[in-house]
Design a protein around this motif. Structure first.
Motif, PDB file in Angstrom:
ATOM      1  N   SER A 132       0.827  -1.204   0.000  1.00 23.89           N
ATOM      2  CA  SER A 132       0.000   0.000   0.000  1.00 23.89           C
ATOM      3  C   SER A 132       0.864   1.258   0.000  1.00 23.89           C
ATOM      4  O   SER A 132       0.524   2.264  -0.642  1.00 23.89           O
ATOM      5  N   GLN A 136       0.490   4.081  -2.779  1.00 26.03           N
ATOM      6  CA  GLN A 136       0.182   5.459  -2.389  1.00 26.03           C
ATOM      7  C   GLN A 136       1.213   6.434  -2.941  1.00 26.03           C
ATOM      8  O   GLN A 136       0.858   7.519  -3.428  1.00 26.03           O
ATOM      9  N   THR A 152      -7.546   6.956  -7.537  1.00 27.12           N
ATOM     10  CA  THR A 152      -7.999   5.560  -7.601  1.00 27.12           C
ATOM     11  C   THR A 152      -7.712   4.953  -8.965  1.00 27.12           C
ATOM     12  O   THR A 152      -7.287   3.799  -9.084  1.00 27.12           O
ATOM     13  N   HIS A 387      -5.282  -0.664   0.243  1.00 27.71           N
ATOM     14  CA  HIS A 387      -4.884   0.732   0.051  1.00 27.71           C
ATOM     15  C   HIS A 387      -6.099   1.643  -0.048  1.00 27.71           C
ATOM     16  O   HIS A 387      -6.136   2.734   0.551  1.00 27.71           O
ATOM     17  N   GLU A 388      -7.125   1.235  -0.781  1.00 28.01           N
ATOM     18  CA  GLU A 388      -8.294   2.076  -0.956  1.00 28.01           C
ATOM     19  C   GLU A 388      -9.099   2.210   0.326  1.00 28.01           C
ATOM     20  O   GLU A 388      -9.690   3.262   0.598  1.00 28.01           O
ATOM     21  N   VAL A 390      -7.859   1.503   3.666  1.00 30.37           N
ATOM     22  CA  VAL A 390      -7.107   1.948   4.843  1.00 30.37           C
ATOM     23  C   VAL A 390      -5.862   2.740   4.460  1.00 30.37           C
ATOM     24  O   VAL A 390      -5.617   3.839   4.965  1.00 30.37           O
ATOM     25  N   GLN A 392      -4.556   4.582   2.049  1.00 27.87           N
ATOM     26  CA  GLN A 392      -4.464   5.930   1.509  1.00 27.87           C
ATOM     27  C   GLN A 392      -4.683   7.018   2.566  1.00 27.87           C
ATOM     28  O   GLN A 392      -4.365   8.182   2.342  1.00 27.87           O
ATOM     29  N   ARG A 393      -5.220   6.627   3.742  1.00 29.84           N
ATOM     30  CA  ARG A 393      -5.436   7.597   4.811  1.00 29.84           C
ATOM     31  C   ARG A 393      -4.261   7.680   5.777  1.00 29.84           C
ATOM     32  O   ARG A 393      -4.280   8.470   6.711  1.00 29.84           O
ATOM     33  N   LEU A 394      -3.256   6.835   5.578  1.00 32.08           N
ATOM     34  CA  LEU A 394      -2.117   6.793   6.495  1.00 32.08           C
ATOM     35  C   LEU A 394      -0.884   7.391   5.847  1.00 32.08           C
ATOM     36  O   LEU A 394      -0.739   7.385   4.612  1.00 32.08           O
ATOM     37  N   ASP A 395       0.007   7.865   6.702  1.00 32.65           N
ATOM     38  CA  ASP A 395       1.271   8.425   6.239  1.00 32.65           C
ATOM     39  C   ASP A 395       2.190   7.304   5.752  1.00 32.65           C
ATOM     40  O   ASP A 395       2.091   6.156   6.199  1.00 32.65           O
ATOM     41  N   SER A 448      -6.209   1.356  11.559  1.00 32.72           N
ATOM     42  CA  SER A 448      -7.218   1.072  10.543  1.00 32.72           C
ATOM     43  C   SER A 448      -8.557   1.683  10.899  1.00 32.72           C
ATOM     44  O   SER A 448      -9.542   1.473  10.184  1.00 32.72           O
ATOM     45  N   TYR A 449      -8.618   2.370  12.021  1.00 30.98           N
ATOM     46  CA  TYR A 449      -9.830   3.057  12.468  1.00 30.98           C
ATOM     47  C   TYR A 449     -10.991   2.097  12.672  1.00 30.98           C
ATOM     48  O   TYR A 449     -12.146   2.417  12.402  1.00 30.98           O
TER      49      TYR A 449
END
Length: 986
Positions: A132, A136, A152, A387-388, A390, A392-395, A448-449
């Motif tokens: 991922s 990214q 995407t 990736h889509e 989880v 893409q929201r992480l550094d 992963s929230y």
């Protein structure tokens, strides 16, 4: 400055097509293929480790933590600098047992399919974050250059391209153990592109932005910009965690294990890479501070991680911008391709095959190839979904931390493979489950929230961007503790202990010398045909035979054990070690041990010690020198010697034994006595099984010449040698025996010579006088009666002279008198000449002679004396045959003897006279028909040729008539017609 989406797509396709072309040309055997095995290519291919970190991640981390980014490079550099004690042992094990992945290594060492499956699932889960991270970086960089393009869409298109490349060149080969030479060169080219791009960008910043070193120093010294220097507040926890994870990455990351060990061309290449990779990583990290400072100086609007592209845009340089984009694309695609290939192999061997072994597939290679292609696609699609949802929201840095912390859980097990033989599968699984559980609940799920366990139970510390290292150390500590405690409390199985001994540094496995149910390489194919199919089984057995330089038809027990090990190693690379081990154990099993056990495989131990010779030092080295001294003493003994195990396997065959038998040690050591030529097998096997410790003057015919041997045997037993067995010494007494015979013959000749001289003196002169008187009498009278009497007197004196001549001829014969003059003799020609001589006489009585001796039947001997033998035998047969009778001479070869029979149709010889026919002066003819010395002369000549003669009468049991004279002589074997090699006996 921006680019159009089609333009970026075209540039991406052109670059990936270039990689495709490099790989394709390499596989086609062009000039590029010469570079594949070069240590530089191998070293550059290891640069796949850096991935997107080199182009983007390190810059972003440096902007936050200063020089802490170097930890990612320093850790793995330390691991490679420790290659002799850390990487070389793993390489040795991987090459010896065809372990193509970390899961294979764990399954082999801990003798557990569950261990291999758990390692595969752990690697798969952890590698998703790393993949991922690459996706990214590519999608974000493309979005910066083409803002109107959907991230995407870019991510999906990039993954599809990587799937295509990985499928074409990664899963192209039939065997998982094959080297992907084209891929290696393409990845090495990737590494060069990354390095060149970063160095060029660094040079542009230094000389274009700061106008040289002086400008850079002035900018750094300007206190009006406190943000200009890199922050030096390196967090100790983050630094240490990153250092530890990068150190472990050399062993536990799937793509690093694959490139370091599976694609390794030679141990020498790893030695070069032990300093070459640290140098490469140093060069990669060198421009990072310049890029950070350049981005700050130019006040680039892009995130710090993408300063490389932002600087190129700020400088309004399309070529530099495109180059940095291609560098990022190159770094990401290379890591994704290799990681996916490695992970697909692990999933195939440790998840798919345990659930479904392809027993019913017509072509297992084709089936495995397509399954692996599907797995490659499935892994990359799963990474894209992760990736889509989880990633893409992480550094980028936290994605790397999640991935490396997950794979770090494998480090205790890897180190246990080399350094801790007491570790077992229960401890390994307990430690992995504990560490992975902590990693999943305290790091993966919170980021992963989905679920934050620490917050739920009210812990004062929760996972975050600044304290993720706490989870790293906690999970690893719990893993190590459980691994150690459970391994100590639970005993290892014998299989685990054996595997641990094979894997430990400096350990020497001592397999038992056991016999397989399969007795030949053909049996191997037959037994393996059940699980693999006949074509695959034949291919695998033939490949293993070729790798060991063994003949197509092999049956020696020691070589069959080697063949079994090689087949297991090859199948391990194809199906995984657990399935390979179970398959070989089930279908190529050993026979039950007799007498409570068997001895060690001495040949295997000797070979292994020879491989370790240059590595033994101190007391071990001295003991090895002593071993080699005693072995050389045995090998160079001037007396033929061999050692035989209780099971009849030949363990030692020294040089003198080779010279005596004409059989080299390589042909028979490790084989059964049955593998020897018939005469040697009969002699040694009978003596080895007998109770007599000595056997003297045993006659053995070798190449047409008799040899007399003394055999001595000593048992090898006692408390220091429980394996048993015996050693046999063979003394060649042939020369001594021949000298004794010559001496006896000389004495015999002397006595017979004196007798003959006396006879000649006492009888010869009176007989001559009588003959002269009879001659004178014939001249002095015309009386018919007196003339007739004188003729009878002369006839009898001539008979006396003939008897005297026969006696003199007999005295000249003797055993071995002419041994030194013997030459190859064609028996067919001897018989034919004898028949021609007899045909010259006037008393043939219409006898028909049939010469049935084969024309290629030969012995060593004196041709004229052998003609004398056949003349006597044929003359006796003629005299005994009826008118118009038939005399047959037949010949054949029986093992190492030539058998000739002379058969007539006469009245035969009474049984009470058959024991006397070879005695001097004994005859069954009328008194005026024979002297009784013919067969005595025949007997002496045959014995002189180291043969024997027998009489059989009647020759035709149905008619009760005829006599058969049977001669048995040592058959001649020309030197050019060597004995059949022991390994080619049917």
């Amino acid at each position: 400055m921006s680019f159009s989406a089609p333009g970026l797509l075209l540039a991406s396709l052109l670059y990936l097509s270039l990689l495709f072309g490099i790989a394709w040309a390499t596989e086609r055997g062009t000039l590029l293929r010469r570079w594949v095995r070069h240590p530089l290519t191998y070293t550059l291919s290891l640069g796949v480790y850096a991935g997107i970190w080199a182009v983007y991640g390190a810059i972003g981390f440096a902007a936050k933590s200063g020089f802490g980014y170097l930890a990612y490079y320093v850790g793995i550099s330390g691991a490679f600098l420790l290659a002799p004690v850390l990487l070389n042992p793993i390489l040795r094990i991987s090459r010896a047992y065809q372990l193509t992945s970390l899961a294979d290594l764990f399954a082999y060492r801990y003798r557990s399919q569950w261990a291999g499956t758990l390692v595969t699932l752990c690697s798969a889960a952890a590698i998703m974050a790393l993949l991922s991270m690459q996706i990214q970086a590519v999608s974000a960089s493309a979005s910066i250059l083409a803002p109107d393009t959907s991230p995407t869409f870019i991510s999906t298109l990039f993954c599809l391209i990587v799937v295509l490349f990985a499928v074409l060149f990664g899963a192209r080969r039939h065997q998982a153990s094959g080297h992907h030479q084209g891929l290696v060169l393409a990845i090495a080219f990737d590494s060069l592109v990354k390095l060149a791009a970063l160095l060029v960008l660094g040079g542009v910043i230094l000389f274009g932005v700061f106008k040289g070193n002086a400008g850079l120093e002035n900018w750094l010294a300007d206190t009006s910009r406190p943000e200009s220097p890199m922050a030096m507040n390196v967090n100790d926890g983050t630094w240490r965690a990153l250092l530890l994870m990068s150190f472990a990455a050399a062993l536990v990351l799937p793509h690093m294990y694959h490139m370091t060990f599976s694609e390794n061309p030679s141990p020498r290449a790893l030695g070069k890479a032990s300093w070459g990779l640290p140098l490469y990583l140093f060069l990669l990290g060198l421009p990072v501070p310049l890029i950070v400072w350049g981005g700050q100086a130019l006040e680039v609007a892009a995130p710090p991680a993408f300063f490389s592209i932002g600087i190129a845009q700020a400088l309004d340089s399309p070529m530099l911008t495109l180059m940095m984009y291609i560098a990022g694309l190159s770094a990401a695609s290379g890591l994704m391709i290799v990681s996916t290939l490695a992970l697909a192999g692990m999933v195939l061997n440790h998840v798919v095959l345990p659930l479904k072994t392809p027993k019913d597939q017509g072509d297992i290679y084709h089936w495995l190839q397509w399954v692996k292609r599907l797995l490659i696609a499935a892994i990359l699609i799963t990474a894209l979904l992760f990736h889509e949802i989880v990633g893409q929201r992480l550094d980028l840095s936290i994605l790397g931390a999640i991935s490396l912390t997950g794979t770090l859980q494998l480090l205790p097990g890897v180190l246990g493979v080399i350094y801790w033989p007491e570790g077992n599968r229960r401890g390994l699984i307990a430690g992995l489950v504990t560490g992975l559980s902590i990693w999943a609940f305290t790091l993966v799920l919170p980021f992963s929230y989905t679920f934050d366990l620490l917050s739920l139970i009210g812990m004062p510390v929760t996972a975050g961007y600044d304290n993720w290292h706490v989870v790293t150390f906690t999970s690893l500590a719990a893993n190590v503790a459980m691994f150690s405690v459970v391994s100590i409390l639970s005993p290892a199985t014998p299989e685990e202990a054996s595997a641990a001994q094979a894997c430990s540094m400096g350990a020497l496995s001592r397999p038992q010398r056991r016999e397989l149910f399969a007795s030949s390489s053909a049996d191997f194919i037959h037994h393996l045909a059940e699980p693999l199919g006949i074509n695959v089984a034949r291919r695998e057995v033939q490949q293993a035979l070729a790798q060991l330089n063994l003949p197509p038809s092999e049956f020696r027990p020691y070589q069959l054990r080697r063949l079994r090990d090689q087949i297991e190693a090859n199948l391990s690379g194809l199906l995984g070690p657990s399935i390979a081990r179970d398959m070989v154990k089930r279908h190529l099993g050993f026979k039950p041990m007799a007498h409570g056990g068997t001895g060690q495989d001495i040949r295997y131990v000797e070979r292994a010690l020879g491989d370790y010779q240059n590595q033994l030092t101190g007391l071990a080295g001295e003991l090895d020198n002593l071993r080699r001294h005693y072995r050389q003493t045995l090998q160079n003994l001037p007396i033929p010697a061999c050692s035989i195990g209780d099971d009849g396997e030949i363990l030692m065959w020294n040089h003198t034994m080779e010279a005596l038998t004409g059989i080299s040690a390589d042909e028979v050591v490790g084989a059964k006595l049955l593998a020897l030529p018939e005469h040697w097998h009969a002699l040694l096997d009978d003596f080895n099984k007998g109770n007599d410790p000595h056997r003297y003057k045993h006659r053995l015919d070798l190449r047409g010449k008799p040899h007399w041997l003394n055999l001595h045997k000593a048992a090898l037993n006692g408390p220091e040698h429980p394996e048993g067995g015996s050693i046999i010494l063979v003394e060649d007494q042939t020369e001594t025996r021949l000298l004794e015979d010559e001496l006896m013959h000389s004495e015999r000749l002397a006595s017979v010579g004196r007798l003959a001289a006396g006879v000649a003196h006492e009888i010869g002169n009176p007989v001559t006088g009588i003959s002269s008187l009879a001659q004178n009498l014939k001249l002095e009278t015309d009386n018919p009666e007196i003339l007739d009497t004188a003729n009878q007197i002369q006839q009898q004196t001539r008979r006396i002279s003939t008897i005297l001549q026969s006696l003199m001829n007999f005295s000249r014969t003797g055993n071995h008198a002419h041994a030194t003059r013997y030459e190859p003799v064609d028996l067919h020609r001897c018989v034919e000449e004898s028949i021609n001589l007899l045909s010259l006489g006037d008393n043939s009585n219409g006898i028909q002679y049939e010469n049935g001796c084969p024309q290629d039947l030969q012995i060593l001997g004196d041709e004229q004396r052998l003609v004398q033998v056949f003349v006597n035998l044929l003359a006796n047969a003629r005299d005994a045959s009826p008118e118009n009778g038939r005399i047959q001479v037949t010949g054949k070869r029986d093992s190492y003897s030539a058998i000739i029979e002379v058969i007539d149709e006469g009245t035969g010889i009474p049984s009470d006279q058959q024991d006397h026919v070879f005695e001097p002066f004994f005859t069954t003819k009328a008194s005026n028909k024979g002297t009784g010395l013919g067969l005595s002369l025949v007997y002496s000549i045959v014995e002189e040729h180291y043969g024997n003669i027998q009489v059989e009468s009647p020759a035709h049991p149905t008619s009760g008539k005829g006599t058969c004279m049977r001669l048995r002589l040592p058959a001649y074997e020309p030197d050019t017609d060597a004995d059949s090699r022991p390994n080619e006996r049917s």
